[in-house]
Every structure is written in structure tokens, then in C-alpha cells.
Design a protein around this motif. Structure first.
Motif, PDB file in Angstrom:
ATOM      1  N   SER A  30      -8.263  -0.827  16.422  1.00  0.00           N
ATOM      2  CA  SER A  30      -6.988  -0.110  16.468  1.00  0.00           C
ATOM      3  C   SER A  30      -6.349  -0.219  17.856  1.00  0.00           C
ATOM      4  O   SER A  30      -7.034  -0.338  18.860  1.00  0.00           O
ATOM      5  CB  SER A  30      -7.221   1.361  16.128  1.00  0.00           C
ATOM      6  N   MET A  41       0.027   1.504   9.552  1.00  0.00           N
ATOM      7  CA  MET A  41       0.198   0.107   9.936  1.00  0.00           C
ATOM      8  C   MET A  41       1.429  -0.040  10.843  1.00  0.00           C
ATOM      9  O   MET A  41       1.405  -0.781  11.823  1.00  0.00           O
ATOM     10  CB  MET A  41       0.365  -0.735   8.670  1.00  0.00           C
ATOM     11  N   GLY A  84      -7.493  -5.325   6.832  1.00  0.00           N
ATOM     12  CA  GLY A  84      -6.535  -6.412   6.617  1.00  0.00           C
ATOM     13  C   GLY A  84      -5.159  -5.868   6.295  1.00  0.00           C
ATOM     14  O   GLY A  84      -4.151  -6.382   6.744  1.00  0.00           O
ATOM     15  N   TYR A  86     -11.904  -0.772  11.789  1.00  0.00           N
ATOM     16  CA  TYR A  86     -10.528  -0.312  12.018  1.00  0.00           C
ATOM     17  C   TYR A  86     -10.426   0.418  13.357  1.00  0.00           C
ATOM     18  O   TYR A  86      -9.565   0.122  14.180  1.00  0.00           O
ATOM     19  CB  TYR A  86     -10.099   0.615  10.875  1.00  0.00           C
ATOM     20  N   LEU A 118      -6.150  -6.117  14.593  1.00  0.00           N
ATOM     21  CA  LEU A 118      -6.069  -5.318  13.377  1.00  0.00           C
ATOM     22  C   LEU A 118      -5.004  -5.898  12.449  1.00  0.00           C
ATOM     23  O   LEU A 118      -3.991  -6.416  12.906  1.00  0.00           O
ATOM     24  CB  LEU A 118      -5.718  -3.874  13.735  1.00  0.00           C
ATOM     25  N   PHE A 119      -5.239  -5.810  11.146  1.00  0.00           N
ATOM     26  CA  PHE A 119      -4.352  -6.357  10.124  1.00  0.00           C
ATOM     27  C   PHE A 119      -4.170  -7.862  10.269  1.00  0.00           C
ATOM     28  O   PHE A 119      -3.061  -8.395  10.216  1.00  0.00           O
ATOM     29  CB  PHE A 119      -2.982  -5.656  10.147  1.00  0.00           C
ATOM     30  N   GLU A 143       0.453   1.061  14.249  1.00  0.00           N
ATOM     31  CA  GLU A 143      -0.413   0.082  14.917  1.00  0.00           C
ATOM     32  C   GLU A 143       0.382  -1.128  15.400  1.00  0.00           C
ATOM     33  O   GLU A 143       0.083  -1.690  16.448  1.00  0.00           O
ATOM     34  CB  GLU A 143      -1.508  -0.388  13.962  1.00  0.00           C
ATOM     35  N   LYS A 144       1.348  -1.524  14.630  1.00  0.00           N
ATOM     36  CA  LYS A 144       2.070  -2.754  14.960  1.00  0.00           C
ATOM     37  C   LYS A 144       3.326  -2.491  15.783  1.00  0.00           C
ATOM     38  O   LYS A 144       4.039  -3.435  16.128  1.00  0.00           O
ATOM     39  CB  LYS A 144       2.468  -3.485  13.666  1.00  0.00           C
ATOM     40  N   GLN A 195       0.832  -1.206   0.000  1.00  0.00           N
ATOM     41  CA  GLN A 195       0.000   0.000   0.000  1.00  0.00           C
ATOM     42  C   GLN A 195       0.868   1.257   0.000  1.00  0.00           C
ATOM     43  O   GLN A 195       2.087   1.186   0.087  1.00  0.00           O
ATOM     44  CB  GLN A 195      -0.915   0.006   1.220  1.00  0.00           C
TER      45      GLN A 195
END
Lengths: 299, 220
Positions: free
Chosen positions: B71, A213, B163, B67, B82-83, A216-217, A205
Motif C-alpha cells: 500500500s 483503489m 490486483g 496489500y 499495488l494493483f 492508493e493511486k 468492484q
């Protein structure tokens, strides 16, 4: 029952045929359609140009990377250009890979991208002319503020990546063949590391989504300066200033474009005194420093 | 594009996510729709209106809501979903359940009058009554399942958002197509699209065969 079955198989076969024909006709169609498009725009363009060109050419397509749009640079520059020149610029913001493909297929008039190697290939293959350096900014390696892999102690981008790989800290790659993605892959290659998929995630993306992302991770990623600064996230810059993290942007005219004159005007604006001054000033108010450093010169 | 292992992986994940969400949606949606089709109670009109509205829920809206819920900084952030494929299933269940409920409701409603009295006069319990009528209305319910499957497998907005299109983890066919297109790889995108179409076709062929059979027996 039999009749129904026959009807059903006939329907199935017909649909399959349609599928196959759609599949096979695609290839020649695209080649035939692109070939005359390229030749017609190259050879007979000058002849019919005066008629339709003066009417239509008030609009050109600029294929660019997401970073120039997401950072707000184009929203800031283009209205000024449009007002001065009367030429409307339609921006297609995609990854550098697709931007260059748009140029090759003649679907764009000017490219503003940042992947020097692909740019040089584009020009060498005869798709592009009038390539200029426009500006540059930096790439950052960003990560969680507690920096579990100790990247802040690294001296070079290569060493930073080695530390991330050593700790198997999660790293998020854009994986979309964009300029940033190519830069990141280049650093891994330079470090001689083949990332393992257990900690290396390919998001496929844009930069904004990938940063989101990463946040978030609690992971690391390589990002361009402009997109990073324009998003307020819980991420820290863990590596900056290394020479290998410079990010130069180039502007190239598409050779098959029918709007040479208008395209050139846009390039002149970006590389000219006024455009360069505006680029240097962009973002100063919000971020304390400009997001891009102007350095226009003809290649 | 060849059918490499990566491509199979993407197809397999697509099928897993879609099938799971349709199955979960069926478990929730079909009983709900059946109840709404059979019984009247205060506030039913509002619920029906809500279900019909939700049948057209914009996937990206569902994506954003899921989301925000999942989150790290949201209410369910501690679940760390998430993801992940689970997040995609959650979003898709939200999309397909109203479709299943709504179409089951109209199918059951259509059959209700004919069978209600007969089943009741034969001494059926409310549970048996529901089973009978759902059985009789299965043609309509199957088309609901087909619609739900089609919606889920072709959906891209919500699964992209929740995702994240992560290679080997959450990349499904639709998000892979977006990526191929974005990188200028149109042929691969088109080929994946055709595979998608073929899967939908196969799935719907099975359903149509079933529905046609039922229509035939119904005609007699």
C-alpha cells in the motif's frame, strides 16, 4: 503403452463430453426452471399460499445495492422493521445490475436500487409493481487533495469530467454496471468523451474497493455520498451539488414474488412516516448531516 | 460470450501470472523441500510444521498482508506495485511455494533411503546427491507442481485484493467471473469458468501423462 494411451484418450473424451453436456444443458435447464417458477408463482400461488406461505413467508429477500448496506443504513433500519412486523429480511447486497437480475429471475421479493432508467424498464417489462421513490443522496466526484486536474474550479459534473480527460488524470470507474457506474458512464456520454484506457481504469468492484483503489493511486472517481462518508480516506470532494449528481433510490416489489403481503409491508415501512423519519436521521450523529434525504412518493 | 480480444487478454494474463508464480515458487520451493527431505538439523520439526500450515494459507489473508505491505501508506509503498500484475504474482508465490516445498519434501523423503547410500557409495558430491534424488522423486514433485498450478489459476481472493480486477491491467479469469456474476451476467461467468476448467484439464493431462510414464518405468 497402447492400452494406456487408449485409456487416456477415453478419459479425455469422456471429460470433454461431460464439459460439453454441462455447457449445453445449462441453457435449457435455466429456462425451464425459471419458466415454471415464474408461472407457478404468478398463477397458482394464491391457492397453496395459506398453507406454506404463513409458515415460510416470515422471511423475505431484499436485493439491494452495496451502498445501502455498506453505509450501515440497513443495519440501522431493518432490525426496527423486523421487530415491529415479525418478518425477517434477508439482504442480498450486490450491484444494481445484479439486483435487478435477481428480481427478474424471481430470486428476490423486493428491490431497493438506484438506477432510474433500469428501474423503469424493470417495471415496464412487467417484472415489478408498486414502485416508490424512497430517498436520495448525492454523488460526489472525489480526488487527491492537491487536485492536479483542477476539478475544483469546474461548475458542473460534465465540466469536471472534461478537465480530468484534458489532463489525462487517472480516473477509476467501478465498471460493474451498478447504479453509480451507470451514472458515471452517463456523464462521460453527456460530455461527449470516450475515455482512453491509458488513464481510465475499470476496477470491476464495489464502491468501497474502488475508493480504496482511488486513494492508493491518487486518482479521481465518482462515488455515492454514503459510502464516501463512511470511509475515512485521504481523498477530497472536488465536485458536489450539481443537479446531475443527484442519486435517487427506488423501492420496487417483484411481481413474481410469492410474498406480496410481506413485501408490501417492507415497502410501507420504508415509505411510511416512521421509516422516512429514521432515514432522514441516519448518520446525523456521525457525520453532522443525514446520509440520505427522504422523499417518498408513489411513481 | 464470444472469444473476443478482451477475453483472450484476460486468459493470457491469467496464464502469465499463474505460470510466473508457479515457476518462481518452483525455484524457491523445490530446493527448500529437497533440503528438508534429505537433511536433519535442529529446528527442522518447527519448519516442517510451518510449511504444512502454510500449505493451507487462506488466500484472502495473504491478500491482505501483501496489500498492506505494498500500500502507498505501507512499508513497500514506494515501489508502486499495488494493483499490478507483479503484486498478484507476489501473492501467488506466497501461496504456492509452501505447497511445492511440502510436496517435494515428502516425495524426496520417500525416495531418500533407496538412493542415498547408492549415490554416496558412487562418490556423489552433496549437490549431485540432491540432483539425483530430486530426479528420482520427480513423480511426486510433478504432482506438487500440478497442485500449485491448480491453486494459482483458480485463486480469486488474493488476486482480487492486490490486483484489483482492473480491466486491461489486472483482470484475470477468476476476477472476471466474479464481475460477470455481480453484474447478473451468469452465462458469461459460466463460460469463463468452463474455459478455466479446460485449461486446468489440459495442463494436468500433460502432467499425468508424465507421471503415468514414470509409474510404468518404476513398476518394471
Amino acid at each position: 503403452m497402447m492400452k494406456q494411451l487408449r485409456f487416456f484418450t477415453a478419459f479425455l473424451l469422456l471429460s470433454l463430453l461431460l464439459l460439453i453436456s454441462a455447457c449445453s444443458s445449462q441453457a435449457p435447464q435455466s429456462s425451464t426452471s425459471s419458466a415454471p417458477a415464474a408461472s407457478s408463482s404468478a398463477a397458482p400461488a394464491p391457492a397453496p399460499a395459506p398453507g406454506p406461505a404463513t409458515k415460510e413467508a416470515k422471511e423475505i429477500v431484499l436485493a439491494t445495492t452495496t451502498s445501502t448496506q455498506d453505509s450501515g443504513l440497513l443495519d440501522y433500519l431493518l432490525p426496527i422493521f423486523e421487530k415491529e412486523s415479525g418478518i425477517k429480511v434477508k439482504v442480498v447486497a450486490v450491484g444494481t445490475g445484479q439486483a435487478i437480475k435477481l428480481g427478474e429471475d424471481g430470486n428476490a421479493d423486493v428491490l431497493l436500487v438506484h438506477a432510474r432508467k433500469s428501474e423503469d424498464e424493470f417495471v415496464a417489462k412487467g417484472f415489478g409493481i408498486n414502485a416508490y421513490d424512497v430517498m436520495y443522496n448525492q454523488f460526489y466526484i472525489v480526488g487527491p487533495s492537491d487536485d492536479p486536474a483542477g476539478v475544483k474550479q469546474a461548475k458542473t459534473a460534465k465540466e469536471a469530467f472534461e478537465r480530468i480527460a484534458g489532463k489525462k488524470a487517472v480516473f477509476i470507474s467501478r465498471g460493474d454496471d451498478s447504479g453509480t457506474d451507470k451514472k458515471e458512464k452517463g456523464i462521460w456520454k453527456e460530455a461527449g468523451i470516450t475515455p482512453d484506457k491509458s488513464w481510465y481504469l475499470s476496477s470491476g468492484q464495489g464502491m468501497g474497493e474502488t475508493l480504496q483503489m482511488t486513494d492508493e493511486k491518487g486518482a479521481y472517481t465518482l462515488t455515492d455520498e454514503a459510502t464516501f462518508l463512511s470511509r475515512k480516506l485521504h481523498l477530497d470532494i472536488v465536485m458536489q451539488g450539481d443537479k446531475s449528481l443527484l442519486n435517487p433510490y427506488g423501492i420496487i416489489q417483484v411481481k413474481s414474488s410469492t410474498k406480496q403481503e410481506e413485501g408490501m409491508k417492507l415497502i410501507e415501512f420504508f415509505t411510511g412516516a416512521e421509516g422516512q423519519k429514521l432515514i432522514g436521521q441516519f448518520g446525523e450523529k456521525e457525520y453532522g448531516k443525514g446520509l440520505f434525504v427522504p422523499d417518498a412518493k408513489k411513481r | 460470450m464470444m472469444l473476443t480480444q478482451d477475453v483472450w487478454e484476460v486468459i493470457w494474463l491469467s496464464l502469465q501470472v499463474t505460470t510466473s508464480s508457479v515457476l518462481i515458487g518452483m525455484v524457491i520451493g523445490i530446493p527448500l523441500g529437497a533440503c528438508l527431505g534429505l537433511y536433519t538439523f535442529p529446528g527442522k520439526r518447527l519448519i516442517v510444521a510451518l510449511i504444512y500450515t502454510c500449505m493451507g494459507l487462506p488466500p484472502v489473508l495473504v491478500g491482505v498482508v501483501v496489500y498492506l505491505l505494498l500500500s502507498r501508506y505501507g512499508p513497500l509503498g514506494s515501489l508502486d506495485l499495488l494493483f499490478s500484475a507483479e503484486a498478484m504474482i507476489i501473492a501467488q508465490v506466497a501461496l504456492v511455494t509452501p505447497i511445492l516445498a511440502g510436496l517435494t519434501m515428502s516425495a524426496v523423503h520417500g525416495k531418500e533411503r533407496t538412493y542415498w547410500e547408492t549415490a554416496k557409495s558412487l562418490g556423489a558430491s552433496p549437490y549431485q546427491l540432491m540432483i539425483t534424488i530430486v530426479k528420482e522423486a520427480r513423480g511426486g514433485i510433478w504432482s506438487g507442481v500440478a497442485a500449485a498450478f491448480g491453486r494459482a489459476i483458480s485463486e480469486v481472493g488474493a488476486v482480487m485484493l492486490v490486483g484489483g480486477n482492473i480491466e486491461h491491467h489486472t483482470r484475470v479469469m477468476t476476477t472476471a467471473i466474479i464481475l460477470e456474476t455481480r453484474t447478473g451476467n451468469f452465462t458469461a461467468g459460466l463460460q469463463l469458468g468452463l474455459i478455466l476448467l479446460a485449461i486446468s484439464f489440459l495442463f494436468n493431462s500433460f502432467l499425468i501423462a508424465g507421471v503415468l510414464n514414470q509409474m510404468k518405468t518404476g513398476r518394471r
